[in-house]
Design a protein around this motif. Sequence first.
Motif, PDB file in Angstrom:
ATOM      1  N   SER A 116       0.840  -1.191   0.000  1.00 46.80           N
ATOM      2  CA  SER A 116       0.000   0.000   0.000  1.00 46.80           C
ATOM      3  C   SER A 116       0.881   1.248   0.000  1.00 46.80           C
ATOM      4  O   SER A 116       1.288   1.726   1.051  1.00 46.80           O
ATOM      5  CB  SER A 116      -0.885  -0.056   1.254  1.00 46.80           C
ATOM      6  OG  SER A 116      -1.687   1.082   1.326  1.00 46.80           O
ATOM      7  N   THR A 117       1.243   1.731  -1.183  1.00 47.15           N
ATOM      8  CA  THR A 117       2.058   2.939  -1.321  1.00 47.15           C
ATOM      9  C   THR A 117       1.420   3.823  -2.386  1.00 47.15           C
ATOM     10  O   THR A 117       0.678   3.337  -3.238  1.00 47.15           O
ATOM     11  CB  THR A 117       3.497   2.594  -1.769  1.00 47.15           C
ATOM     12  OG1 THR A 117       3.435   1.698  -2.893  1.00 47.15           O
ATOM     13  CG2 THR A 117       4.293   1.942  -0.659  1.00 47.15           C
ATOM     14  N   PRO A 118       1.729   5.150  -2.360  1.00 44.59           N
ATOM     15  CA  PRO A 118       1.108   6.036  -3.355  1.00 44.59           C
ATOM     16  C   PRO A 118       1.507   5.669  -4.783  1.00 44.59           C
ATOM     17  O   PRO A 118       0.673   5.716  -5.684  1.00 44.59           O
ATOM     18  CB  PRO A 118       1.644   7.421  -2.985  1.00 44.59           C
ATOM     19  CG  PRO A 118       2.105   7.313  -1.565  1.00 44.59           C
ATOM     20  CD  PRO A 118       2.534   5.893  -1.371  1.00 44.59           C
ATOM     21  N   GLU A 174      -4.276 -15.387   9.284  1.00 47.23           N
ATOM     22  CA  GLU A 174      -3.560 -14.334  10.023  1.00 47.23           C
ATOM     23  C   GLU A 174      -3.283 -13.149   9.120  1.00 47.23           C
ATOM     24  O   GLU A 174      -3.010 -13.328   7.928  1.00 47.23           O
ATOM     25  CB  GLU A 174      -2.206 -14.864  10.508  1.00 47.23           C
ATOM     26  CG  GLU A 174      -2.284 -15.573  11.827  1.00 47.23           C
ATOM     27  CD  GLU A 174      -0.905 -16.024  12.295  1.00 47.23           C
ATOM     28  OE1 GLU A 174       0.106 -15.448  11.860  1.00 47.23           O
ATOM     29  OE2 GLU A 174      -0.862 -16.977  13.082  1.00 47.23           O
ATOM     30  N   ILE A 175      -3.301 -11.965   9.700  1.00 40.25           N
ATOM     31  CA  ILE A 175      -3.003 -10.759   8.929  1.00 40.25           C
ATOM     32  C   ILE A 175      -1.964  -9.943   9.685  1.00 40.25           C
ATOM     33  O   ILE A 175      -2.150  -9.618  10.853  1.00 40.25           O
ATOM     34  CB  ILE A 175      -4.278  -9.920   8.696  1.00 40.25           C
ATOM     35  CG1 ILE A 175      -5.343 -10.800   8.025  1.00 40.25           C
ATOM     36  CG2 ILE A 175      -3.975  -8.695   7.850  1.00 40.25           C
ATOM     37  CD1 ILE A 175      -6.721 -10.196   8.015  1.00 40.25           C
ATOM     38  N   ILE A 176      -0.855  -9.661   9.009  1.00 32.76           N
ATOM     39  CA  ILE A 176       0.219  -8.886   9.624  1.00 32.76           C
ATOM     40  C   ILE A 176       0.450  -7.626   8.803  1.00 32.76           C
ATOM     41  O   ILE A 176       0.481  -7.686   7.570  1.00 32.76           O
ATOM     42  CB  ILE A 176       1.534  -9.708   9.660  1.00 32.76           C
ATOM     43  CG1 ILE A 176       1.404 -10.891  10.607  1.00 32.76           C
ATOM     44  CG2 ILE A 176       2.714  -8.829  10.062  1.00 32.76           C
ATOM     45  CD1 ILE A 176       2.554 -11.869  10.490  1.00 32.76           C
ATOM     46  N   LYS A 177       0.586  -6.481   9.478  1.00 34.27           N
ATOM     47  CA  LYS A 177       0.971  -5.251   8.787  1.00 34.27           C
ATOM     48  C   LYS A 177       2.422  -4.954   9.128  1.00 34.27           C
ATOM     49  O   LYS A 177       2.800  -4.907  10.294  1.00 34.27           O
ATOM     50  CB  LYS A 177       0.061  -4.099   9.228  1.00 34.27           C
ATOM     51  CG  LYS A 177       0.434  -2.777   8.601  1.00 34.27           C
ATOM     52  CD  LYS A 177      -0.775  -1.927   8.266  1.00 34.27           C
ATOM     53  CE  LYS A 177      -0.335  -0.526   7.795  1.00 34.27           C
ATOM     54  NZ  LYS A 177       0.650  -0.560   6.695  1.00 34.27           N
ATOM     55  N   ARG A 178       3.270  -4.841   8.104  1.00 31.80           N
ATOM     56  CA  ARG A 178       4.683  -4.525   8.348  1.00 31.80           C
ATOM     57  C   ARG A 178       5.100  -3.462   7.349  1.00 31.80           C
ATOM     58  O   ARG A 178       5.058  -3.691   6.152  1.00 31.80           O
ATOM     59  CB  ARG A 178       5.529  -5.793   8.198  1.00 31.80           C
ATOM     60  CG  ARG A 178       6.902  -5.652   8.797  1.00 31.80           C
ATOM     61  CD  ARG A 178       7.533  -6.979   9.135  1.00 31.80           C
ATOM     62  NE  ARG A 178       7.861  -7.769   7.941  1.00 31.80           N
ATOM     63  CZ  ARG A 178       8.365  -8.998   7.977  1.00 31.80           C
ATOM     64  NH1 ARG A 178       8.575  -9.592   9.143  1.00 31.80           N
ATOM     65  NH2 ARG A 178       8.661  -9.630   6.878  1.00 31.80           N
ATOM     66  N   ASP A 179       5.470  -2.297   7.853  1.00 31.39           N
ATOM     67  CA  ASP A 179       5.767  -1.131   7.011  1.00 31.39           C
ATOM     68  C   ASP A 179       4.563  -0.900   6.075  1.00 31.39           C
ATOM     69  O   ASP A 179       3.453  -0.764   6.565  1.00 31.39           O
ATOM     70  CB  ASP A 179       7.064  -1.335   6.223  1.00 31.39           C
ATOM     71  CG  ASP A 179       8.237  -1.660   7.149  1.00 31.39           C
ATOM     72  OD1 ASP A 179       8.271  -1.141   8.278  1.00 31.39           O
ATOM     73  OD2 ASP A 179       9.107  -2.443   6.749  1.00 31.39           O
ATOM     74  N   ASP A 180       4.775  -0.870   4.786  1.00 34.42           N
ATOM     75  CA  ASP A 180       3.674  -0.613   3.844  1.00 34.42           C
ATOM     76  C   ASP A 180       3.029  -1.900   3.342  1.00 34.42           C
ATOM     77  O   ASP A 180       2.219  -1.879   2.422  1.00 34.42           O
ATOM     78  CB  ASP A 180       4.200   0.185   2.638  1.00 34.42           C
ATOM     79  CG  ASP A 180       4.685   1.559   3.052  1.00 34.42           C
ATOM     80  OD1 ASP A 180       4.074   2.149   3.957  1.00 34.42           O
ATOM     81  OD2 ASP A 180       5.679   2.037   2.464  1.00 34.42           O
ATOM     82  N   TYR A 181       3.395  -3.033   3.933  1.00 35.31           N
ATOM     83  CA  TYR A 181       2.881  -4.323   3.474  1.00 35.31           C
ATOM     84  C   TYR A 181       1.773  -4.841   4.387  1.00 35.31           C
ATOM     85  O   TYR A 181       1.848  -4.683   5.603  1.00 35.31           O
ATOM     86  CB  TYR A 181       4.003  -5.369   3.445  1.00 35.31           C
ATOM     87  CG  TYR A 181       5.103  -5.044   2.466  1.00 35.31           C
ATOM     88  CD1 TYR A 181       5.034  -5.495   1.148  1.00 35.31           C
ATOM     89  CD2 TYR A 181       6.205  -4.287   2.847  1.00 35.31           C
ATOM     90  CE1 TYR A 181       6.034  -5.195   0.251  1.00 35.31           C
ATOM     91  CE2 TYR A 181       7.212  -3.973   1.948  1.00 35.31           C
ATOM     92  CZ  TYR A 181       7.124  -4.427   0.650  1.00 35.31           C
ATOM     93  OH  TYR A 181       8.110  -4.120  -0.247  1.00 35.31           O
TER      94      TYR A 181
END
Lengths: 244, 244
Positions: A116-118, A174-181
Amino acid sequence: MKNVKLIIEYDGTNYSGWQIQKNVITVEQVIEKSLNDITGENIKIIGSSRTDAGVHAKGFVGNFFTESKIPCDRFRNILNGKLPKDIVILNSEEVQLSFNSRFDSRGKTYSYTILSTPQRPAIGRNYVYHFRKNLDLGLILEASKEFIGTHDFAAFKSSGGNTKTTVRTISNLEIIKRDDYIIFTITGDGFLYNMVRIIIGTLIEVGLEKISPKNIKTILLSRNRNMAGPCVPPGGLCLEKVYY
Amino acid sequence: MKNVKLIIEYDGTNYSGWQIQKNVITVEQVIEKSLNDITGENIKIIGSSRTDAGVHAKGFVGNFFTESKIPCDRFRNILNGKLPKDIVILNSEEVQLSFNSRFDSRGKTYSYTILSTPQRPAIGRNYVYHFRKNLDLGLILEASKEFIGTHDFAAFKSSGGNTKTTVRTISNLEIIKRDDYIIFTITGDGFLYNMVRIIIGTLIEVGLEKISPKNIKTILLSRNRNMAGPCVPPGGLCLEKVYY
């Protein structure tokens, strides 16, 4: 005759999936070509899954029968010396003649990665689904729990696959958010055609507040493909592990 | 006339580095071609660095002068519509005419990624240096501290670059281990030709117990390239950020 089990990692970017088809290059075809060169036989690999074009694998399992005198654990290094850079054999070993990597599978783990990045990514672009819009991760987490358990997943299946039943059991999501991922890891006893990608596409609709977490149950019960979200692109998907 | 600053991400796998050279394809050449198509001018980009073939960038900075009436912040989207998938403009903006992305740089951060697994990787293989042997991370951490500060780095420079002085200041060198990856992040006021890759190559020799952490000081003082470790391959290297 010996039965050899392979654990295979591949970057699916340049392949039309695992299974041999006419007029396109597949992972199965490339490995079988190398095996035939090595053994002089006409080997057919039984694959644990049929991954689609552009899907990756870190732990694909296949097995094949051979009369070759090459020790089974040597196939790994001999194949790796012949295979292109985007396919690698992580392990080769002799298994019982009765072992069948497709029918003996008790379950699989897949991962799916959203970036998720611009701007679209250049580095690692083949391993993620680039999604610009903001996603409500709280809603996604809430909705993800509705998939756990045994359900009829007919609404989460593309037409084309042929299976006796559309009932499957998902044991973990499972759902992990790491930096923009955002990395989804999903484990089940089996998956219908495009099932993981349609589940992720539905969870994205939830994150966009187009589908309410409460509606997942209704969509499952509907058995109607049109009720679920879209099938997301293949690059974000990776077959992590097959269980026996 | 306007001066436009670009922040650029690229996957360097298929390029012979940033800077234009004869008979090979470089990142600079591809972006300039697009800029010339857009503006009808003959634009030359001033680049913050000369990255080598196969080296990646997440925050390369360049600037160019144009008479075009296109708003400076629009260049980003117009270029991204034309550039290949392995190059992306993260930002474009007008800066003072005096700004020079090469000479005004006050520092840079690079990362270098080692993957330590028994078999070569297929997925992500272009972004890591695959190194099979076991490394003593404690020794590497100890040795890494010796690089911090202002030193003459003549021993850590390949021949070929031309600079007035080989004295540089490294302000930070962090090492993170995550799963099978070792990620080095190094920040300094500037880097000599191949300096990051020779520092990493030397730290690997330390991790293999071929060079003692105490010897780093001696190697620095020697100013002798033969005393330091090898220059590691380009794929693990990424220009993360340029400071002004």
